[in-house]
Design a protein around this motif. Structure first.
Motif, PDB file in Angstrom:
ATOM      1  N   HIS A   1      -3.504   4.683  -2.096  1.00 38.09           N
ATOM      2  CA  HIS A   1      -4.445   5.509  -1.338  1.00 38.09           C
ATOM      3  C   HIS A   1      -4.680   6.827  -2.082  1.00 38.09           C
ATOM      4  O   HIS A   1      -3.784   7.338  -2.771  1.00 38.09           O
ATOM      5  CB  HIS A   1      -3.904   5.796   0.055  1.00 38.09           C
TER       6      HIS A   1
ATOM      7  N   GLN B   1     -14.555   3.602   0.688  1.00 38.79           N
ATOM      8  CA  GLN B   1     -14.371   2.720   1.814  1.00 38.79           C
ATOM      9  C   GLN B   1     -15.706   2.455   2.496  1.00 38.79           C
ATOM     10  O   GLN B   1     -16.636   3.260   2.420  1.00 38.79           O
ATOM     11  CB  GLN B   1     -13.355   3.277   2.813  1.00 38.79           C
TER      12      GLN B   1
ATOM     13  N   VAL C   1      -7.799   3.098  -4.599  1.00 38.42           N
ATOM     14  CA  VAL C   1      -8.950   3.171  -3.704  1.00 38.42           C
ATOM     15  C   VAL C   1      -9.998   4.116  -4.299  1.00 38.42           C
ATOM     16  O   VAL C   1      -9.686   5.247  -4.675  1.00 38.42           O
ATOM     17  CB  VAL C   1      -8.526   3.679  -2.314  1.00 38.42           C
TER      18      VAL C   1
ATOM     19  N   LEU D   1       0.858  -1.178   0.000  1.00 41.73           N
ATOM     20  CA  LEU D   1       0.000   0.000   0.000  1.00 41.73           C
ATOM     21  C   LEU D   1       0.897   1.232   0.000  1.00 41.73           C
ATOM     22  O   LEU D   1       1.852   1.317   0.786  1.00 41.73           O
ATOM     23  CB  LEU D   1      -0.904   0.019   1.237  1.00 41.73           C
TER      24      LEU D   1
ATOM     25  N   GLY E   1      -3.933   9.516   5.427  1.00 42.03           N
ATOM     26  CA  GLY E   1      -4.328   8.591   6.475  1.00 42.03           C
ATOM     27  C   GLY E   1      -3.509   8.772   7.729  1.00 42.03           C
ATOM     28  O   GLY E   1      -2.712   9.715   7.847  1.00 42.03           O
TER      29      GLY E   1
ATOM     30  N   HIS F   1      -0.932   8.409   0.209  1.00 41.98           N
ATOM     31  CA  HIS F   1      -1.245   9.560  -0.638  1.00 41.98           C
ATOM     32  C   HIS F   1      -0.505  10.782  -0.111  1.00 41.98           C
ATOM     33  O   HIS F   1      -0.630  11.142   1.056  1.00 41.98           O
ATOM     34  CB  HIS F   1      -2.742   9.830  -0.629  1.00 41.98           C
TER      35      HIS F   1
ATOM     36  N   LEU G   1     -11.820  -1.494   2.401  1.00 45.73           N
ATOM     37  CA  LEU G   1     -11.454  -0.571   1.325  1.00 45.73           C
ATOM     38  C   LEU G   1     -11.954  -1.136   0.006  1.00 45.73           C
ATOM     39  O   LEU G   1     -11.856  -2.345  -0.237  1.00 45.73           O
ATOM     40  CB  LEU G   1      -9.925  -0.406   1.249  1.00 45.73           C
TER      41      LEU G   1
ATOM     42  N   HIS H   1       2.039   6.630   6.072  1.00 38.86           N
ATOM     43  CA  HIS H   1       1.509   7.954   5.720  1.00 38.86           C
ATOM     44  C   HIS H   1       2.279   9.044   6.468  1.00 38.86           C
ATOM     45  O   HIS H   1       2.625  10.087   5.892  1.00 38.86           O
ATOM     46  CB  HIS H   1       0.020   8.051   6.085  1.00 38.86           C
TER      47      HIS H   1
END
Length: 347
Positions: free
Chosen positions: A204, A273, A270, A177, A208, A180, A333, A213
């Motif tokens: 993403h 969600q 994504v 993953l 997050g 973003h 997700l 992140h």
């Protein structure tokens, strides 16, 4: 064998035992004096090539595992990496910070005690001041910031590989993953993931509160979360299944990464969600459904009072379905495949 040597030869065992080195034994050299080490906190160990003191490598790599205490395979991999670096059996060509995350949960054999540690970064731990995990989230943020504050700001100089295992099976046993940040995704990261034999990457599209992140946004790191297999107790992992990721991490740490050795992974973005809003929440996905299972347009996947989640696209895949999370948290997700367009835009 002295206490520091025990720490380096079995970093996991040393950490789980709650041992802390004496004030005058918190740094030293190993690997025939080619590597300088510094114990910084429980489960936090800095290793640097001695050559760096005379103008050595500029890459800085944070390698973390155990942010969820029951995700044992990558924890064991990191402990073996420390052992091999200390013995001179693995090469170190960068600054390396090794972090074992939720140590108390690791001792318990649980994912966490009060709150999911990987939802408490970027300051979110302040919202749950009485949580057992809140102080650890603050400490791990500080450790990352301190480490990267001394890192080069050049392109590709800062990396964070945060290793996890999934709760359930997956259509892609090993996937990644990427957080973003608003910036273009890195070709170097995708090539490294291919080298690690990662089959799929999830992108993403919003910020997050995970550790990767945080390091991407607050520390400027090329960061990823790796999902390697399924949750198992310590000692029950077939680590050979994760040889691709282990070898790629060792090449990254050694500074020998070059052209990708494997195919580029498939990419999924994504698009939504599923959020658990109350204890009345229903998720129409059984425990046997693997991550990345596809669902056709119109399928009802969740219900919570007046809330409904229907599949909107021709096909959507679900990742991390988990109806047992606390209300207000993500229960799944939803992603769609975007391989061709993503690979065409890599920077």
């Amino acid at each position: 064998m002295s206490e520091p040597n025990i720490m380096l030869s079995d970093f996991l065992g040393y950490t789980l035992a709650g041992t802390r080195p004496a004030a005058n034994e918190r740094d030293g050299t190993c690997a025939n004096a080619q590597v300088r080490w510094s114990w910084q906190d429980d489960g936090v160990l800095l290793l640097e090539p001695v050559s760096r003191e005379t103008g050595g490598p500029t890459r800085s790599v944070l390698a973390s595992a155990g942010i969820h205490g029951d995700e044992t395979a990558p924890i064991e991999l990191l402990s073996y990496l420390v052992r091999d670096l200390a013995a001179g059996e693995a090469a170190l060509g960068c600054r390396l910070l090794v972090i074992l995350g939720n140590i108390d949960a690791m001792r318990d054999g649980n994912r966490y005690r009060d709150d999911d540690l990987n939802r408490l970064f970027s300051g979110r731990y302040r919202e749950v001041p009485h949580s057992h995990e809140a102080p650890r989230a603050a400490a791990l943020e500080e450790a990352a910031q301190r480490f990267f504050a001394a890192a080069s700001g050049g392109a590709g100089a800062r990396w964070h590989i945060d290793m996890h295992t999934a709760i359930r099976a997956s259509a892609f046993e090993q996937f990644a993953l990427l957080p973003h940040t608003g910036e273009a995704f890195s070709r170097a990261m995708f090539e490294w993931l291919g080298d690690a034999r990662i089959s799929a990457v999830l992108l993403h599209t919003t910020k997050g509160n995970t550790y990767s992140h945080f390091t991407a946004q607050a520390c400027g790191a090329q960061a990823c979360t790796l999902e390697l297999g399924k949750v198992r107790p310590f000692g029950e992992n077939d680590l050979a299944r994760f040889a691709g990721a282990d070898e790629a991490l060792r090449r990254l740490v050694a500074g020998t990464i070059g052209p990708a050795h494997g195919p580029m992974p498939r990419v999924f973005t994504v698009i939504g969600q599923i959020t658990k809003q109350s204890d009345a929440f229903e998720l129409f996905v059984t425990k046997e459904v693997p991550n990345f299972t596809p669902f056709a347009q119109g399928t009802l996947l969740a219900r919570d009072g007046q809330y409904r989640y229907f599949v909107q696209h021709d096909e959507e895949r679900i990742v991390f379905p988990n109806p047992t999370v606390k209300p207000g948290l993500r229960a799944g997700l939803m992603v769609v495949e975007t391989t061709d367009e993503t690979l065409a835009r890599l920077a």
